[in-house]
Design an enzyme around this catalytic site. Structure first.
Site, PDB file in Angstrom:
ATOM      1  N   GLU A 210       0.848  -1.191   0.000  1.00 45.70           N
ATOM      2  CA  GLU A 210       0.000   0.000   0.000  1.00 45.70           C
ATOM      3  C   GLU A 210       0.887   1.246   0.000  1.00 45.70           C
ATOM      4  O   GLU A 210       1.837   1.342   0.766  1.00 45.70           O
ATOM      5  CB  GLU A 210      -0.891  -0.015   1.242  1.00 45.70           C
ATOM      6  N   ASP A 212       0.245   5.160   0.432  1.00 42.30           N
ATOM      7  CA  ASP A 212      -0.701   6.231   0.743  1.00 42.30           C
ATOM      8  C   ASP A 212      -0.163   7.550   0.206  1.00 42.30           C
ATOM      9  O   ASP A 212       0.713   8.170   0.813  1.00 42.30           O
ATOM     10  CB  ASP A 212      -0.926   6.331   2.249  1.00 42.30           C
ATOM     11  N   GLU A 215      -3.253  11.013   2.880  1.00 43.22           N
ATOM     12  CA  GLU A 215      -4.197  10.766   3.967  1.00 43.22           C
ATOM     13  C   GLU A 215      -4.310  12.089   4.702  1.00 43.22           C
ATOM     14  O   GLU A 215      -3.331  12.564   5.294  1.00 43.22           O
ATOM     15  CB  GLU A 215      -3.700   9.661   4.886  1.00 43.22           C
ATOM     16  N   HIS A 226       4.022   1.371   2.686  1.00 40.90           N
ATOM     17  CA  HIS A 226       3.789   0.149   3.457  1.00 40.90           C
ATOM     18  C   HIS A 226       4.225  -1.059   2.634  1.00 40.90           C
ATOM     19  O   HIS A 226       3.413  -1.649   1.907  1.00 40.90           O
ATOM     20  CB  HIS A 226       2.310  -0.013   3.808  1.00 40.90           C
TER      21      HIS A 226
END
Length: 402
Positions: A210, A212, A215, A226
């Protein structure tokens, strides 16, 4: 248009036939220095967890807070008997608060019918599969308005290594990406459907790398990587999910890195969240070629005609203004956090996922468990840790619930 299936002898989890699927269109542009920009007409589709699941050919619910035991004695049988229903244009707007706007899509936190939050994925032209991005040695830019997102909320734009077909063809999954199936991320979520069967007891997780990109709410923003030890979408059970992915990740949050007046609501901040923002993320390789390893993920903003560089860290002993393996190593040490990011391959692993291809997800959500403290407040909440670097992540009180 929705393909009609035979009325009897249902053989697979399938798209429903009660409502025609009408995903909101979204135009994206692919740009190059030498050839300019070309527009591609895509669409966003609603995650299957939000959709009506019912017995094929009837309006009997397969899931309404709990699974229908008659229809779902086991996961594969459940998927064979149940249809994941379409959502028409009115349903997207009125039921789920998802609607086309000029130049993009708008997600409302509470819809006209009271639905809370949503998650959608970008479909490629034609709408059968997810749009797959290969972003190493590229940049990704989007415009966003978070002026209405208060403390405790999160408007997220992120990339996950989902299967482009949404798991279509696995188990009894015949609906696939068009109906929002196949979700995974680095938290290994227990989704309602996994690899063509119903997740009846919530024991199966879906793990994948993942990234991001964004956010954020109007008070704090972060981007985060991640890595995972797995490739692609990986199903785990409750005993094997832990340790597969770096759930905490390596993040860059300007407030957490000591810049209290860089990002926030009003003209006193370098990035003013009361106004629309262009967010640009660059995925830079070691030698500037597509084949080299990912070496840095860099962020800058454009607002009011100004290019605004990411604020540099003010945390003692943690220099930098972007995510690199060196930054993550020092940040984890100074913040006294385990460096699972390094253990699971760091930016090399992230770059390999960008080579394989990732899918774009958009979500708007709140966090009843932790009130989004990890993004915009104090986390961990242990008062004995308040003086530790990295614990204060934003200006919010951490008690917001929406």
């Amino acid at each position: 248009a929705l393909g009609l299936l035979r009325a009897s002898g249902v053989a697979a989890q399938q798209p429903g036939t009660e409502v025609q699927e009408e995903p909101p269109p979204v135009a994206i542009r692919r740009c190059a220095v030498d050839s300019g920009c070309a527009e591609e007409q895509c669409a966003v589709t609603l995650d299957a967890n939000w959709r009506w699941a019912h017995e094929a050919g009837t309006d009997t619910n397969c899931f309404s807070g709990s699974w229908n035991r008659r229809l779902c004695p086991d996961g594969l049988t459940c998927a064979a008997r149940c249809a994941v229903e379409g959502v028409n244009r009115r349903g997207y707007s009125k039921t789920y608060g998802i609607q086309e706007v000029s130049g993009g899509v708008q997600l409302d936190y509470i819809s006209d019918t009271g639905n809370v939050g949503s998650r959608v994925y970008l479909l490629e032209a034609g709408g059968k599969d997810y749009k797959v991005f290969h972003l190493k040695n590229r940049e990704f830019a989007f415009d966003v308005n978070v002026s209405s997102l208060a403390c405790g909320m999160n408007g997220a734009v992120y990339l996950v290594e989902m299967d482009a077909a949404g798991g279509r063809g696995l188990g009894n999954n015949a609906a696939g990406a068009k109906y929002g199936l196949g979700y995974c991320d680095a938290q290994c979520p227990r989704t309602r459907w996994t690899n063509g069967e119903a997740n009846l007891h919530g024991r199966k997780g879906m793990c994948c790398i993942e990234l991001d990109i964004w956010e954020a709410n109007r008070r704090a923003a972060a981007y985060c990587t991640h890595p995972c030890k797995t490739q692609g979408s990986h199903q785990c059970d409750q005993n094997s999910c832990e340790g597969l992915c770096d759930k905490a990740g390596c993040d860059y949050n300007a407030y957490r890195m000591g810049n209290r007046h860089f990002y926030g609501l009003g003209a006193d901040f370098s990035v003013d969240t009361s106004k629309p923002i262009t967010v640009v993320t660059q995925f830079l390789t070691a030698d500037g070629t597509d084949k080299a390893e990912l070496a840095e993920i860099r962020r800058f903003y454009v607002q009011g005609g100004r290019v605004i560089a990411q604020a540099s860290s003010k945390v003692s002993g943690v220099p930098g203004d972007s995510i690199t393996d060196a930054f993550c190593e020092v940040q984890k040490r100074v913040f006294r956090e385990e460096n699972h990011h390094k253990d699971l391959g760091g930016l090399r692993a992230m770059g390999e996922a960008l080579d394989r291809g990732v899918v774009l997800a958009l979500s708007l959500w709140d966090d009843h468990a932790m009130q989004m403290r990890w993004l915009d407040s104090v986390w961990p909440t242990d008062p004995n840790l308040r003086g530790r670097p990295g614990v204060v992540r934003g200006p919010c009180r951490g008690d917001a619930s929406h």
